[in-house]
Each structure stands twice: as structure tokens, then as C-alpha cells.
Design an enzyme around this catalytic site. Structure first.
Site, PDB file in Angstrom:
ATOM      1  N   ASN A   1      -8.330  -0.350  -2.666  1.00 20.80           N
ATOM      2  CA  ASN A   1      -9.090   0.820  -3.065  1.00 20.80           C
ATOM      3  C   ASN A   1      -8.320   2.081  -3.356  1.00 20.80           C
ATOM      4  O   ASN A   1      -9.095   3.331  -3.555  1.00 20.80           O
ATOM      5  CB  ASN A   1      -9.922   0.845  -1.932  1.00 20.80           C
ATOM      6  CG  ASN A   1      -9.355   1.370  -0.700  1.00 20.80           C
ATOM      7  OD1 ASN A   1      -8.155   1.759  -0.655  1.00 20.80           O
ATOM      8  ND2 ASN A   1     -10.126   1.499   0.436  1.00 20.80           N
TER       9      ASN A   1
ATOM     10  N   PHE B   1      13.176  16.108  16.656  1.00 23.15           N
ATOM     11  CA  PHE B   1      12.566  16.233  18.008  1.00 23.15           C
ATOM     12  C   PHE B   1      13.594  16.111  19.017  1.00 23.15           C
ATOM     13  O   PHE B   1      14.752  15.588  18.840  1.00 23.15           O
ATOM     14  CB  PHE B   1      11.694  15.056  18.857  1.00 23.15           C
ATOM     15  CG  PHE B   1      10.443  14.761  17.721  1.00 23.15           C
ATOM     16  CD1 PHE B   1      10.039  15.776  17.009  1.00 23.15           C
ATOM     17  CD2 PHE B   1      10.001  13.475  17.682  1.00 23.15           C
ATOM     18  CE1 PHE B   1       8.799  15.419  16.235  1.00 23.15           C
ATOM     19  CE2 PHE B   1       8.625  13.240  17.043  1.00 23.15           C
ATOM     20  CZ  PHE B   1       8.077  14.192  16.222  1.00 23.15           C
TER      21      PHE B   1
ATOM     22  N   LYS C   1      -5.686  -3.567  15.267  1.00 24.55           N
ATOM     23  CA  LYS C   1      -4.777  -4.562  15.011  1.00 24.55           C
ATOM     24  C   LYS C   1      -4.702  -5.627  16.244  1.00 24.55           C
ATOM     25  O   LYS C   1      -4.677  -7.039  16.082  1.00 24.55           O
ATOM     26  CB  LYS C   1      -3.239  -4.172  15.082  1.00 24.55           C
ATOM     27  CG  LYS C   1      -3.061  -3.225  13.782  1.00 24.55           C
ATOM     28  CD  LYS C   1      -2.991  -3.937  12.633  1.00 24.55           C
ATOM     29  CE  LYS C   1      -2.706  -3.098  11.275  1.00 24.55           C
ATOM     30  NZ  LYS C   1      -2.530  -3.951  10.211  1.00 24.55           N
TER      31      LYS C   1
ATOM     32  N   TYR D   1      -5.947   2.736  15.943  1.00 28.20           N
ATOM     33  CA  TYR D   1      -5.335   1.819  15.010  1.00 28.20           C
ATOM     34  C   TYR D   1      -4.518   0.713  15.312  1.00 28.20           C
ATOM     35  O   TYR D   1      -4.853  -0.484  15.373  1.00 28.20           O
ATOM     36  CB  TYR D   1      -4.190   2.551  14.155  1.00 28.20           C
ATOM     37  CG  TYR D   1      -3.100   1.862  13.711  1.00 28.20           C
ATOM     38  CD1 TYR D   1      -3.332   1.489  12.090  1.00 28.20           C
ATOM     39  CD2 TYR D   1      -1.667   1.540  14.004  1.00 28.20           C
ATOM     40  CE1 TYR D   1      -2.276   0.945  11.444  1.00 28.20           C
ATOM     41  CE2 TYR D   1      -0.902   0.811  13.417  1.00 28.20           C
ATOM     42  CZ  TYR D   1      -1.106   0.690  12.039  1.00 28.20           C
ATOM     43  OH  TYR D   1      -0.189  -0.083  11.315  1.00 28.20           O
TER      44      TYR D   1
ATOM     45  N   PHE E   1       2.638   0.679   0.253  1.00 24.25           N
ATOM     46  CA  PHE E   1       3.956   0.493   0.383  1.00 24.25           C
ATOM     47  C   PHE E   1       4.660  -0.952   0.384  1.00 24.25           C
ATOM     48  O   PHE E   1       5.259  -1.646  -0.479  1.00 24.25           O
ATOM     49  CB  PHE E   1       4.460   1.625   1.509  1.00 24.25           C
ATOM     50  CG  PHE E   1       5.667   1.114   2.189  1.00 24.25           C
ATOM     51  CD1 PHE E   1       6.663   0.936   1.194  1.00 24.25           C
ATOM     52  CD2 PHE E   1       5.851   1.208   3.415  1.00 24.25           C
ATOM     53  CE1 PHE E   1       8.194   0.763   2.059  1.00 24.25           C
ATOM     54  CE2 PHE E   1       7.253   1.035   3.800  1.00 24.25           C
ATOM     55  CZ  PHE E   1       8.441   0.985   3.148  1.00 24.25           C
TER      56      PHE E   1
ATOM     57  N   LYS F   1       2.402   7.861   1.204  1.00 23.74           N
ATOM     58  CA  LYS F   1       1.805   8.000   2.633  1.00 23.74           C
ATOM     59  C   LYS F   1       1.975   9.294   3.089  1.00 23.74           C
ATOM     60  O   LYS F   1       1.453   9.323   4.174  1.00 23.74           O
ATOM     61  CB  LYS F   1       2.597   6.970   3.451  1.00 23.74           C
ATOM     62  CG  LYS F   1       2.454   5.520   2.941  1.00 23.74           C
ATOM     63  CD  LYS F   1       2.969   4.497   3.971  1.00 23.74           C
ATOM     64  CE  LYS F   1       2.336   4.686   5.245  1.00 23.74           C
ATOM     65  NZ  LYS F   1       3.127   3.278   6.124  1.00 23.74           N
TER      66      LYS F   1
HETATM   67  N1  LIG Z   1       4.799   0.862   7.195  1.00 24.63           N
HETATM   68  C1  LIG Z   1       5.056   0.532   8.542  1.00 24.63           C
HETATM   69  O1  LIG Z   1       6.020   0.975   9.069  1.00 24.63           O
HETATM   70  C2  LIG Z   1       3.957  -0.271   8.996  1.00 24.63           C
HETATM   71  C3  LIG Z   1       4.347  -0.615  10.578  1.00 24.63           C
HETATM   72  C4  LIG Z   1       3.266  -1.788  11.186  1.00 24.63           C
HETATM   73  C5  LIG Z   1       2.476  -2.275  10.410  1.00 24.63           C
HETATM   74  N2  LIG Z   1       2.209  -1.839   9.274  1.00 24.63           N
HETATM   75  C6  LIG Z   1       1.035  -2.404   8.488  1.00 24.63           C
HETATM   76  O2  LIG Z   1       1.300  -3.154   7.311  1.00 24.63           O
HETATM   77  C7  LIG Z   1       0.210  -2.908   6.252  1.00 24.63           C
HETATM   78  C8  LIG Z   1       0.588  -2.073   5.156  1.00 24.63           C
HETATM   79  O3  LIG Z   1       1.078  -0.790   5.279  1.00 24.63           O
HETATM   80  P1  LIG Z   1       1.868   0.296   4.466  1.00 24.63           P
HETATM   81  O4  LIG Z   1       2.893   0.846   5.143  1.00 24.63           O
HETATM   82  O5  LIG Z   1       2.335  -0.550   3.224  1.00 24.63           O
HETATM   83  O6  LIG Z   1       0.838   1.356   4.194  1.00 24.63           O
HETATM   84  P2  LIG Z   1      -0.017   1.796   2.945  1.00 24.63           P
HETATM   85  O7  LIG Z   1      -0.956   2.800   3.248  1.00 24.63           O
HETATM   86  O8  LIG Z   1       0.845   2.201   1.880  1.00 24.63           O
HETATM   87  O9  LIG Z   1      -0.784   0.433   2.358  1.00 24.63           O
HETATM   88  C9  LIG Z   1      -2.121   0.193   2.618  1.00 24.63           C
HETATM   89  C10 LIG Z   1      -2.970  -0.004   1.203  1.00 24.63           C
HETATM   90  O10 LIG Z   1      -4.177  -0.726   1.599  1.00 24.63           O
HETATM   91  C11 LIG Z   1      -5.029   0.269   0.718  1.00 24.63           C
HETATM   92  N3  LIG Z   1      -6.274  -0.151   1.441  1.00 24.63           N
HETATM   93  C12 LIG Z   1      -6.789   0.685   2.555  1.00 24.63           C
HETATM   94  N4  LIG Z   1      -7.949   0.338   2.920  1.00 24.63           N
HETATM   95  C13 LIG Z   1      -8.307  -0.478   1.865  1.00 24.63           C
HETATM   96  C14 LIG Z   1      -9.689  -1.154   1.734  1.00 24.63           C
HETATM   97  N5  LIG Z   1     -10.594  -1.232   2.454  1.00 24.63           N
HETATM   98  N6  LIG Z   1      -9.739  -2.196   0.638  1.00 24.63           N
HETATM   99  C15 LIG Z   1      -8.738  -2.192  -0.124  1.00 24.63           C
HETATM  100  N7  LIG Z   1      -7.302  -1.524  -0.289  1.00 24.63           N
HETATM  101  C16 LIG Z   1      -7.277  -0.662   0.997  1.00 24.63           C
HETATM  102  C17 LIG Z   1      -4.393   1.467   0.647  1.00 24.63           C
HETATM  103  O11 LIG Z   1      -4.912   2.132  -0.571  1.00 24.63           O
HETATM  104  C18 LIG Z   1      -2.909   1.105   0.445  1.00 24.63           C
HETATM  105  O12 LIG Z   1      -2.506   0.991  -0.729  1.00 24.63           O
HETATM  106  C19 LIG Z   1      -0.802  -2.236   6.835  1.00 24.63           C
HETATM  107  O13 LIG Z   1      -1.685  -3.251   7.601  1.00 24.63           O
HETATM  108  C20 LIG Z   1      -0.015  -1.604   8.207  1.00 24.63           C
HETATM  109  O14 LIG Z   1      -0.940  -1.385   9.236  1.00 24.63           O
HETATM  110  C21 LIG Z   1       2.972  -0.590   8.386  1.00 24.63           C
END
Ligand SMILES: NC(=O)c1ccc[n+]([C@@H]2O[C@H](COP(=O)([O-])OP(=O)(O)OC[C@H]3O[C@@H](n4cnc5c(N)ncnc54)[C@H](O)[C@@H]3O)[C@@H](O)[C@H]2O)c1
Length: 327
Positions: A41, A211, A156, A152, A20, A188
Site C-alpha cells: 500500500n 546513547f 506479532k 507491535y 525494505f 523507513k
Molecule cells: N527491519 C527490521 O529490522 C525488522 C525486524 C523485525 C521484524 N521485521 C519485520 O519485517 C517485515 C518487513 O519490515 P521492513 O523492515 O521491510 O519494513 P518496511 O516498512 O520497509 O516494509 C513493510 C512494507 O509493508 C507495506 N505495508 C504496510 N502495511 C501494509 C498493508 N496493510 N498492505 C500492504 N502493504 C503494507 C509498507 O508500505 C512497506 O512497504 C515486517 O513485518 C517487520 O515487522 C523487520
């Protein structure tokens, strides 16, 4: 957003680049003319999030040390003079279910990417989370004690600890995202934002479900602001920064914003919260002064404006064929 830090000869690595946030960031960097390699991945993200962009995609797992070793699928990344690395390749579902796996994979992937940044002596920007604050006091400040609720969050916290230690040797910027919503989050599933899920309920003509009684609060931040914060991190000093909207909105306000954007007047149905209140964040709210003063980031999108923009994107995507997985 125009950013003077991005030039056409710059090289950026985005891990989690099919996800995302990673895909929105990678696309923005490439649109500005930079050379961008996305590694993913595709455990959660999908390659079609990068379709139509100039981003180069390498399918690989960042946690596997063999991939980084000579002959491995990521070994070529060791030789590229990166201007910056953006790390978003994590297990991102806070309710994943396998705590040991979440912690091990998130910390080992981060360590491999940090090692690359140290080797190349380049800037590292990575995603942290407001989940570290748990049910701590609001507005949440970067220097208040953590209150970890999940594996999780623990992963972090450990990433931040290693980042702070390395931040004296190279610029390392950790961005504590609050609740992000926006285009390209559909893959997601249950971990997509509540705005995504409510949009689908409401466009199917169903009443939105919240909720009891919709008074829980979140700092909802639009993904376009998240991308801007990452661009600000290209010139900021090492540190950990909140990235939210700076406003806590009730879940009821999300429904109101969606009703406005959709031109509907659907009434909310309330149901009992299924989660243990001890592990559920009831109220998140970013205190933004450090981000404003040191990161140089000011959020531009209110919940109402962000929801309106996102609804237009979702409706346009719905009207196109072949993009259903982007929803
Ligand atoms: N979306 C939110 O509200 C939010 C809030 C806080 C933190 N985050 C952080 O932002 C970052 C991105 O989150 P997101 O919402 O885009 O989620 P997402 O799941 O869409 O993106 C994570 C991506 O990483 C890839 N991935 C996972 N493990 C991997 C690995 N070992 N090697 C290669 N690729 C890998 C997944 O396939 C996915 O495309 C993450 O670190 C998440 O913890 C997101």
C-alpha cells in the site's frame, strides 16, 4: 545466493514488496527467474525499490477485506496457484504511536494472507520479530517466554499464535528477525537501522552520536542473510525460527565498523538515552541452533563484512542520480 527451491516456473507473492526486506526478497526471487507479484500500500515502502526488476507490483492494502472480495483489487490473487506466499506487509515502526491501529492492522492483514494460503493450500512465510523477547535472557531462544514491550510486539505474538494453529494444515514459517540493516531501507526514516543513520551522520563529517556509553548490544543481521533465511523457509517444516547473526555487538562496534568502511576516525559523542529503559531492548542476541538445524539457515555476514558491503552500496547509490529516496 543460488537456491534449488526457486525455479523459473514458480509463482511467489510478496506482501510489503515495496518495503525494505520485501523488495530485497522479491528482487532475488525474480532474478532467479520466478514470477513474483509484490503487493504494497506504499504507506511506508516505495515502488522505486522494485525499479529495474521483473517483479510485478500491485498497489493495494492487504488489511481491507473488500480488496480480497470478488471485484476487489486483490481478488485475482485468489486464483493463482502460489508456490509460496511471503508476508512482510505490516506497520513496522515499533514506536508508531497508535497501538490499537498497529495491532488491528497487523493482525487483520496477516489473517487475510493466511486465509489465502489456506485456500490455496500453499506455504506461508511471514516476518515476526525479536521484539517478542523484550529484555528477556540472552542468548534468546524460541522457546523462552515472551516479554512484550509494544503493541507491535503484541501483534506479532498474535500472528505467531495463529500461525502455529494453522501450521498443522499447511507449512507456516515465522521468522523472528533481529536488527536488520542493508540496501533499500531509506524510506523507513527514523525506523531505518542505526547503521543507515550513522552512515549519513559520518559521511556528512559529523561525529557519530550514540546513547551513553555505546555499550547496548544488538544482534545486527544483514538483509542478504534475511533473504537467504526466507529461501531456506521454502523447504523447512512449520515453525517459528530466530533469524539473526548469532552475535551480539555493541553499538560502539557499529561505529568502529563504519569508521573502517569509510576510512575515517570519527570520535563518538555520547548522549543520554531518551527512551524509558523499561520499554527499550538493551541487549538482543539470537540463539541460532533451531534455525541452523531445522530451517537449514546459517548466517554468512559478520557485522564488519555486512557494513562494508552496505557502505559500498550506499556510496554507489549516492553517486547515481534519481535514487535519493532509496537512500
Ligand atoms: N527491519 C527490521 O529490522 C525488522 C525486524 C523485525 C521484524 N521485521 C519485520 O519485517 C517485515 C518487513 O519490515 P521492513 O523492515 O521491510 O519494513 P518496511 O516498512 O520497509 O516494509 C513493510 C512494507 O509493508 C507495506 N505495508 C504496510 N502495511 C501494509 C498493508 N496493510 N498492505 C500492504 N502493504 C503494507 C509498507 O508500505 C512497506 O512497504 C515486517 O513485518 C517487520 O515487522 C523487520
Amino acid at each position: 545466493m543460488a537456491n534449488p527451491s526457486i525455479h523459473s516456473n514458480r509463482k511467489y507473492l510478496v506482501t510489503g514488496g515495496c518495503g525494505f526486506i520485501g523488495s530485497n526478497l522479491a528482487r532475488t526471487l525474480a532474478e532467479a527467474g520466478a514470477q513474483v507479484i509484490a503487493v504494497d500500500n506504499t504507506q511506508s515502502g516505495v515502488a522505486e525499490n522494485l525499479h529495474g526488476s521483473e517483479v510485478q507490483f500491485t498497489a493495494a492494502d492487504v488489511t481491507d477485506a473488500r480488496n480480497w472480495a470478488p471485484g476487489g483489487s486483490l481478488s485475482h490473487l485468489n486464483d493463482i496457484p502460489w508456490d509460496a506466499i511471503f508476508h512482510h506487509g505490516d506497520i513496522t515502526d515499533p514506536r508508531h504511536g497508535d497501538d490499537e491501529k498497529v495491532y488491528q492492522r497487523n493482525t487483520s492483514g496477516f489473517q487475510n494472507v493466511l486465509d489465502l494460503a489456506l485456500k490455496r493450500q500453499c506455504r506461508l512465510v511471514f516476518a515476526s520479530t525479536a521484539g517478542l523477547y523484550g529484555n528477556g535472557p540472552v542468548p534468546m531462544r524460541e522457546d523462552q517466554p515472551n516479554h512484550i514491550l509494544t503493541a507491535y510486539g503484541k501483534s506479532k505474538e498474535e500472528m505467531e499464535r495463529r500461525a502455529v494453529a494453522a501450521g498443522t494444515r499447511i507449512p507456516v514459517i515465522g521468522l523472528r528477525y533481529f536488527n536488520v540493516y542493508g540496501p533499500r531501507e531509506g524510506h523507513k526514516g527514523r525506523a531505518a537501522s542505526m547503521i543507515f543513520h550513522l552512515f549519513h551522520q559520518m559521511t556528512a563529517g559529523k561525529n557519530p552520536r550514540l546513547f551513553e556509553f555505546g555499550e547496548q548490544k544488538r544482534d545486527f543481521v544483514y538483509v542478504k542473510d534475511i533473504v537467504s533465511a526466507n529461501l531456506c523457509a521454502l523447504t523447512a517444516p512449520s515453525g517459528i525460527y530466530n533469524v539473526g547473526s548469532g552475535v551480539a555487538e555493541e553499538f560502539n562496534a557499529v561505529v568502529a565498523a563504519l569508521n573502517t568502511a569509510l576510512g575515517t576516525d570519527l570520535e563518538t559523542e555520547f548522549f543520554k538515552m531518551p527512551y524509558d529503559p523499561a520499554t527499550y531492548q538493551m541487549n538482543t542476541h539470537a540463539e541460532m541452533s533451531k534455525a541452523r538445524n531445522q530451517l537449514g539457515f546459517s548466517p554468512q555476514w559478520s557485522l564488519q563484512a555486512g557494513v562494508m558491503d552496505y557502505v559500498h552500496w550506499l556510496q554507489a547509490a549516492n553517486n547515481q542520480s534519481g535514487v535519493s529516496r532509496s537512500l
